[in-house]
Design a protein around this motif. Structure first.
Motif, PDB file in Angstrom:
ATOM      1  N   SER A   1       0.825  -1.211   0.000  1.00  0.00           N
ATOM      2  CA  SER A   1       0.000   0.000   0.000  1.00  0.00           C
ATOM      3  C   SER A   1       0.856   1.257   0.000  1.00  0.00           C
ATOM      4  O   SER A   1       0.355   2.352  -0.213  1.00  0.00           O
ATOM      5  CB  SER A   1      -0.944   0.010   1.199  1.00  0.00           C
ATOM      6  N   ASP A   2       2.143   1.101   0.282  1.00  0.00           N
ATOM      7  CA  ASP A   2       3.019   2.279   0.287  1.00  0.00           C
ATOM      8  C   ASP A   2       3.599   2.580  -1.095  1.00  0.00           C
ATOM      9  O   ASP A   2       4.217   3.617  -1.302  1.00  0.00           O
ATOM     10  CB  ASP A   2       4.201   2.060   1.238  1.00  0.00           C
ATOM     11  N   ILE A   3       3.431   1.653  -2.041  1.00  0.00           N
ATOM     12  CA  ILE A   3       4.057   1.873  -3.344  1.00  0.00           C
ATOM     13  C   ILE A   3       3.296   2.966  -4.086  1.00  0.00           C
ATOM     14  O   ILE A   3       2.072   2.880  -4.243  1.00  0.00           O
ATOM     15  CB  ILE A   3       4.045   0.587  -4.194  1.00  0.00           C
ATOM     16  N   ARG A   4       4.023   3.962  -4.525  1.00  0.00           N
ATOM     17  CA  ARG A   4       3.371   5.046  -5.272  1.00  0.00           C
ATOM     18  C   ARG A   4       3.526   4.808  -6.767  1.00  0.00           C
ATOM     19  O   ARG A   4       4.539   4.253  -7.207  1.00  0.00           O
ATOM     20  CB  ARG A   4       3.989   6.395  -4.888  1.00  0.00           C
ATOM     21  N   ALA A   5       2.512   5.232  -7.500  1.00  0.00           N
ATOM     22  CA  ALA A   5       2.517   5.034  -8.952  1.00  0.00           C
ATOM     23  C   ALA A   5       2.956   6.319  -9.636  1.00  0.00           C
ATOM     24  O   ALA A   5       2.778   7.416  -9.104  1.00  0.00           O
ATOM     25  CB  ALA A   5       1.126   4.664  -9.430  1.00  0.00           C
ATOM     26  N   GLU A   6       3.486   6.163 -10.853  1.00  0.00           N
ATOM     27  CA  GLU A   6       3.771   7.332 -11.681  1.00  0.00           C
ATOM     28  C   GLU A   6       2.447   7.681 -12.384  1.00  0.00           C
ATOM     29  O   GLU A   6       2.317   7.560 -13.592  1.00  0.00           O
ATOM     30  CB  GLU A   6       4.886   6.960 -12.655  1.00  0.00           C
TER      31      GLU A   6
ATOM     32  N   ILE B   1       2.560   6.996 -16.499  1.00  0.00           N
ATOM     33  CA  ILE B   1       3.667   6.415 -17.266  1.00  0.00           C
ATOM     34  C   ILE B   1       3.485   4.903 -17.132  1.00  0.00           C
ATOM     35  O   ILE B   1       3.079   4.413 -16.079  1.00  0.00           O
ATOM     36  CB  ILE B   1       5.016   6.890 -16.702  1.00  0.00           C
ATOM     37  N   ARG B   2       3.730   4.179 -18.236  1.00  0.00           N
ATOM     38  CA  ARG B   2       3.397   2.751 -18.248  1.00  0.00           C
ATOM     39  C   ARG B   2       4.618   1.884 -17.960  1.00  0.00           C
ATOM     40  O   ARG B   2       5.755   2.330 -18.093  1.00  0.00           O
ATOM     41  CB  ARG B   2       2.825   2.339 -19.609  1.00  0.00           C
ATOM     42  N   ILE B   3       4.311   0.644 -17.710  1.00  0.00           N
ATOM     43  CA  ILE B   3       5.368  -0.363 -17.609  1.00  0.00           C
ATOM     44  C   ILE B   3       5.750  -0.759 -19.042  1.00  0.00           C
ATOM     45  O   ILE B   3       4.862  -1.123 -19.817  1.00  0.00           O
ATOM     46  CB  ILE B   3       4.841  -1.583 -16.839  1.00  0.00           C
ATOM     47  N   HIS B   4       7.037  -0.661 -19.385  1.00  0.00           N
ATOM     48  CA  HIS B   4       7.409  -1.103 -20.743  1.00  0.00           C
ATOM     49  C   HIS B   4       8.285  -2.350 -20.719  1.00  0.00           C
ATOM     50  O   HIS B   4       8.629  -2.879 -21.769  1.00  0.00           O
ATOM     51  CB  HIS B   4       8.080   0.029 -21.537  1.00  0.00           C
ATOM     52  N   GLU B   5       8.641  -2.803 -19.502  1.00  0.00           N
ATOM     53  CA  GLU B   5       9.492  -3.993 -19.417  1.00  0.00           C
ATOM     54  C   GLU B   5       8.608  -5.213 -19.181  1.00  0.00           C
ATOM     55  O   GLU B   5       7.795  -5.223 -18.256  1.00  0.00           O
ATOM     56  CB  GLU B   5      10.479  -3.870 -18.263  1.00  0.00           C
ATOM     57  N   PRO B   6       8.800  -6.271 -20.013  1.00  0.00           N
ATOM     58  CA  PRO B   6       7.935  -7.446 -19.874  1.00  0.00           C
ATOM     59  C   PRO B   6       8.010  -8.096 -18.488  1.00  0.00           C
ATOM     60  O   PRO B   6       6.998  -8.530 -17.951  1.00  0.00           O
ATOM     61  CB  PRO B   6       8.436  -8.400 -20.967  1.00  0.00           C
TER      62      PRO B   6
ATOM     63  N   GLY C   1      10.923  -4.793 -28.274  1.00  0.00           N
ATOM     64  CA  GLY C   1      11.472  -3.444 -28.369  1.00  0.00           C
ATOM     65  C   GLY C   1      10.423  -2.378 -28.097  1.00  0.00           C
ATOM     66  O   GLY C   1      10.163  -1.527 -28.956  1.00  0.00           O
ATOM     67  N   ALA C   2       9.817  -2.435 -26.911  1.00  0.00           N
ATOM     68  CA  ALA C   2       8.803  -1.423 -26.557  1.00  0.00           C
ATOM     69  C   ALA C   2       9.492  -0.198 -25.985  1.00  0.00           C
ATOM     70  O   ALA C   2      10.312  -0.313 -25.071  1.00  0.00           O
ATOM     71  CB  ALA C   2       7.841  -1.994 -25.532  1.00  0.00           C
ATOM     72  N   PRO C   3       9.207   0.985 -26.512  1.00  0.00           N
ATOM     73  CA  PRO C   3       9.844   2.187 -25.968  1.00  0.00           C
ATOM     74  C   PRO C   3       9.187   2.577 -24.636  1.00  0.00           C
ATOM     75  O   PRO C   3       8.035   2.223 -24.393  1.00  0.00           O
ATOM     76  CB  PRO C   3       9.523   3.248 -27.022  1.00  0.00           C
ATOM     77  N   PRO C   4       9.894   3.306 -23.777  1.00  0.00           N
ATOM     78  CA  PRO C   4       9.231   3.868 -22.595  1.00  0.00           C
ATOM     79  C   PRO C   4       8.099   4.778 -23.072  1.00  0.00           C
ATOM     80  O   PRO C   4       8.266   5.495 -24.064  1.00  0.00           O
ATOM     81  CB  PRO C   4      10.326   4.695 -21.919  1.00  0.00           C
ATOM     82  N   HIS C   5       6.956   4.725 -22.407  1.00  0.00           N
ATOM     83  CA  HIS C   5       5.827   5.533 -22.888  1.00  0.00           C
ATOM     84  C   HIS C   5       4.851   5.821 -21.764  1.00  0.00           C
ATOM     85  O   HIS C   5       4.906   5.196 -20.701  1.00  0.00           O
ATOM     86  CB  HIS C   5       5.122   4.831 -24.056  1.00  0.00           C
ATOM     87  N   GLY C   6       3.978   6.770 -22.031  1.00  0.00           N
ATOM     88  CA  GLY C   6       2.982   7.142 -21.033  1.00  0.00           C
ATOM     89  C   GLY C   6       1.908   7.979 -21.696  1.00  0.00           C
ATOM     90  O   GLY C   6       2.044   8.373 -22.852  1.00  0.00           O
ATOM     91  N   GLY C   7       0.842   8.222 -20.970  1.00  0.00           N
ATOM     92  CA  GLY C   7      -0.245   8.984 -21.579  1.00  0.00           C
ATOM     93  C   GLY C   7      -1.268   9.435 -20.584  1.00  0.00           C
ATOM     94  O   GLY C   7      -1.043   9.430 -19.363  1.00  0.00           O
ATOM     95  N   ILE C   8      -2.394   9.807 -21.130  1.00  0.00           N
ATOM     96  CA  ILE C   8      -3.459  10.376 -20.307  1.00  0.00           C
ATOM     97  C   ILE C   8      -4.754  10.300 -21.104  1.00  0.00           C
ATOM     98  O   ILE C   8      -4.718  10.192 -22.337  1.00  0.00           O
ATOM     99  CB  ILE C   8      -3.095  11.838 -19.931  1.00  0.00           C
ATOM    100  N   ALA C   9      -5.877  10.339 -20.424  1.00  0.00           N
ATOM    101  CA  ALA C   9      -7.171  10.410 -21.122  1.00  0.00           C
ATOM    102  C   ALA C   9      -8.091  11.365 -20.369  1.00  0.00           C
ATOM    103  O   ALA C   9      -8.061  11.428 -19.137  1.00  0.00           O
ATOM    104  CB  ALA C   9      -7.804   9.022 -21.204  1.00  0.00           C
ATOM    105  N   PHE C  10      -8.881  12.105 -21.138  1.00  0.00           N
ATOM    106  CA  PHE C  10      -9.818  13.084 -20.559  1.00  0.00           C
ATOM    107  C   PHE C  10     -11.237  12.672 -20.856  1.00  0.00           C
ATOM    108  O   PHE C  10     -11.527  12.213 -21.963  1.00  0.00           O
ATOM    109  CB  PHE C  10      -9.604  14.470 -21.171  1.00  0.00           C
ATOM    110  N   GLY C  11     -12.111  12.886 -19.920  1.00  0.00           N
ATOM    111  CA  GLY C  11     -13.534  12.693 -20.180  1.00  0.00           C
ATOM    112  C   GLY C  11     -14.032  13.914 -20.942  1.00  0.00           C
ATOM    113  O   GLY C  11     -14.190  14.996 -20.370  1.00  0.00           O
TER     114      GLY C  11
END
Ligand code: ASP
Length: 613
Positions: A491-496, A512-517, A548-558
């Motif tokens: 419960s202490d682990i913080r997410a990006e 930001i997503r996990i890109h490592e399998p 070969g997944a690049p580091p990546h991240g995103g967002i979505a808006f309602g």
């Protein structure tokens, strides 16, 4: 040609011109044989006057016109007789003296008057095409268009590419129930409608698209609460080689462009940032409304050695004692106190203690338990003055914060601290980033840990080791058996992970997503997803991450919520063309509906007896 002009275009300078207009009869009035028509199209109104002395035949025909008939009128633009100009109407200086009238279509008896606000929402939904003719809704639809266009233009200018992703897709764990579509070709198999294009957009990053967006339909089969719809629209964004700061900058630029294009407001960027922990600690909410103060104040230091058992007990058990000071609220009525107590109980408090400060006296049954030193410290910490009302929460951190956060919002509503909320200038819009959400949240109902955002969200680098070390046994199975959330490091682990909050409403969120399998597999394991389920549900993603997944991240808006706030509406239904009602029904088309038995046979579907109507 149906028309030469719109119903909102003729002015004094057009007097004498021959024009043709087409539209709906908004209002018709008969003044001693003279018929006045307000002709309406989507742009506005123009007055047309049929005088018997000018054209007896036409005047007679005009007499038969009813509200919402569709007509075409040709005639001459004339000045209105002096004294009859209407300064509230853009075309209020002129009127049309018609020489021709064509009735293009007649309207039946109307389901409700178009110029009133109908109270019966089911009726509005049944005749939605008629409801949408009302100027308020027509305005909302056009605002929505402008917002979507500003979004596309801005993201395009930043190099983002709009890519459509499938609607017939596969179940994604965004936390709601899926809508399923049976396959005819593969009987017994189902597509799922996307709850969000989450996995597809990540796969597009693996595909090298680098900057993706989509104004995307999403589907979630939820029991509808006030502001939910089974299908809604997201502005969905994903980018490669980005940090949270990159996502924040893109988002702020996009929202600034949207607010410039739609309400023409200059919003303040960059937005403030608060961590989840700070937001909940100070405002009792992860989507704080900061347009008023009344912050939660920690009183742990004051009551650490108190002889007041309720406060001392909460602190000794590792909890907190906190309070909010509602300025000028000492006149709270018994009814309001009861309502606030109910709210407190609903969110886990055992009761609600409060002190009213009236005539220099602190009125509350708990005051007698406070020492003079405690009172003095309270007074200065909370800046207590005559007329105030102080509410306390003594409990576990999460409960005390949530309870006071809810009270804070309700009290602000009762005291009308934010007015109507229909903002026009930049300063009316309070944007905020909330960051560092917990990666996991404990679900007492399911007795397991879930991903707070979704399982593709990355832990913060500083907390990565806590996840890597997490083993199934450290998930505290014994505590789970006792029905408690285990106190452990998960419960202490913080997410990006981050949300954008606007005036106390969450309008968007991402991570930001996990890109490592390996890390993704570890995440699935920690969430209790078996290796078989991992392969069948997420095999495609895990394989992609290995290519070969690049580091990546995103967002979505309602998008719906954003448009709702900009239009000053209370419900997203007011900014959607054809929404479902609060029972998920489309009353206009009577959907969902029964289907032909042959269609079911083709799909290999048999209804259980009790599901047949
Ligand atoms: N797919 C996420 C959602 O719908 C947003 C994101 O992480 O980009 O909430």
């Amino acid at each position: 040609m149906y028309r030469t002009n719109s119903c909102n275009s003729l002015r004094k300078s057009d007097i004498g011109r021959q024009v043709t207009l087409a539209g709906w009869v908004n209002v018709t009035r008969d003044h001693g044989g003279v018929t006045f028509i307000d002709l309406r199209d989507r742009e506005g109104l123009t007055q047309v006057v049929f005088r018997p002395e000018e054209n007896a035949e036409l005047a007679k025909e005009a007499h038969s016109l009813r509200y919402e008939d569709v007509i075409q009128v040709s005639g001459r633009v004339a000045a209105r007789p002096p004294g009859t100009e209407n300064p509230n109407l853009a075309t209020g200086d002129i009127e049309i003296i018609p020489s021709e009238l064509h009735i293009l279509n007649r309207a039946d008896v109307l389901p409700f008057p178009i110029d009133a606000e109908p109270q019966n929402e089911d009726l509005r939904m049944t005749y939605r095409y008629f409801d949408l003719r009302r100027p308020r809704l027509a305005h909302n639809l056009r605002m929505r268009h402008r917002i979507a266009k500003a979004t596309r233009d801005y993201l395009d200018s930043q190099g983002f590419v709009e890519v459509e992703t499938p609607i017939l897709s596969k179940s994604t764990p965004e936390g709601a129930r899926d809508f399923l579509v049976p396959s005819r070709i593969a009987p017994g198999r189902f597509y799922a409608l996307p709850q969000a294009p989450q996995q597809y957009k990540q796969l597009l990053m693996v595909a090298g698209v680098e900057k993706y967006f989509q104004i995307a339909k999403c589907f979630r089969d939820e029991d509808l609460r006030a502001d939910r719809q089974p299908e809604f629209t997201q502005i969905d964004i994903e980018a490669s080689f980005v940090t949270p700061d990159d996502i924040f900058a893109i988002t702020e630029g996009m929202l600034a462009a949207i607010f410039k294009a739609a309400p023409n407001a200059d919003i303040k960027t960059p937005f403030d940032r608060l961590t989840y922990r700070e937001a909940v600690t100070r405002y009792g909410s992860d989507k704080p409304d900061r347009r008023f103060e009344m912050e939660l104040v920690d009183l742990g230091e004051i009551f650490r050695d108190s002889s007041f058992k309720v406060f001392r007990g909460a602190l000794d058990a590792g909890g907190v004692v906190k309070a909010i000071n509602a300025k000028g609220f000492a006149g709270i009525t018994i009814g309001q106190a009861d309502e606030l107590t109910e709210i407190a109980k609903l969110h886990g408090a055992k009761g609600l203690a409060f002190i009213k400060i009236e005539n220099g006296e602190w009125k509350s049954p708990i005051v007698k338990f406070f020492s003079d030193a405690e009172k003095k410290a309270l007074q200065s910490t909370l800046n207590i003055e005559e007329g105030d009302c102080v509410f306390f929460g003594a409990d576990k951190w999460a409960i005390a914060c949530e309870v006071l956060g809810r009270l804070r919002l309700r009290i602000a509503e009762i005291q009308n601290l934010v007015g109507s909320g229909k903002g026009q200038s930049g300063s009316d819009w309070d944007f905020l980033w909330v960051t560092d959400f917990p990666l996991f949240e404990w679900s007492p109902e399911e007795n397991k840990w879930n991903a707070m955002h979704h399982p593709f969200t990355r832990p913060k680098a500083e907390d990565m080791a806590l996840l890597v070390d997490a083993t199934p046994s450290s998930r505290g199975l014994e505590a789970a058996e006792r029905g408690e959330a285990p106190r452990l490091r998960l419960s202490d682990i913080r997410a990006e992970a981050y949300d954008v909050v606007l005036n106390g409403v969450e309008i968007g969120g991402g991570s930001i997503r996990i890109h490592e399998p390996e890390l993704q597999a570890k995440m699935f394991e920690t969430l209790g997803i078996s290796p078989e389920a991992r392969e069948s549900q997420f095999g495609h993603l895990l394989r992609a991450l290995r290519l070969g997944a690049p580091p990546h991240g995103g967002i979505a808006f309602g998008l719906d919520r954003l448009v709702m706030l900009i239009c000053g509406e209370q419900s997203i239904r007011e900014v959607m063309a054809f929404p479902k009602n609060n029972r998920s029904m489309d009353l206009m088309t009577s959907s969902p509906a029964e289907v032909d038995p042959k269609q079911l046979r083709d799909l290999g579907i048999k209804l259980a007896k009790d599901q047949k109507l």
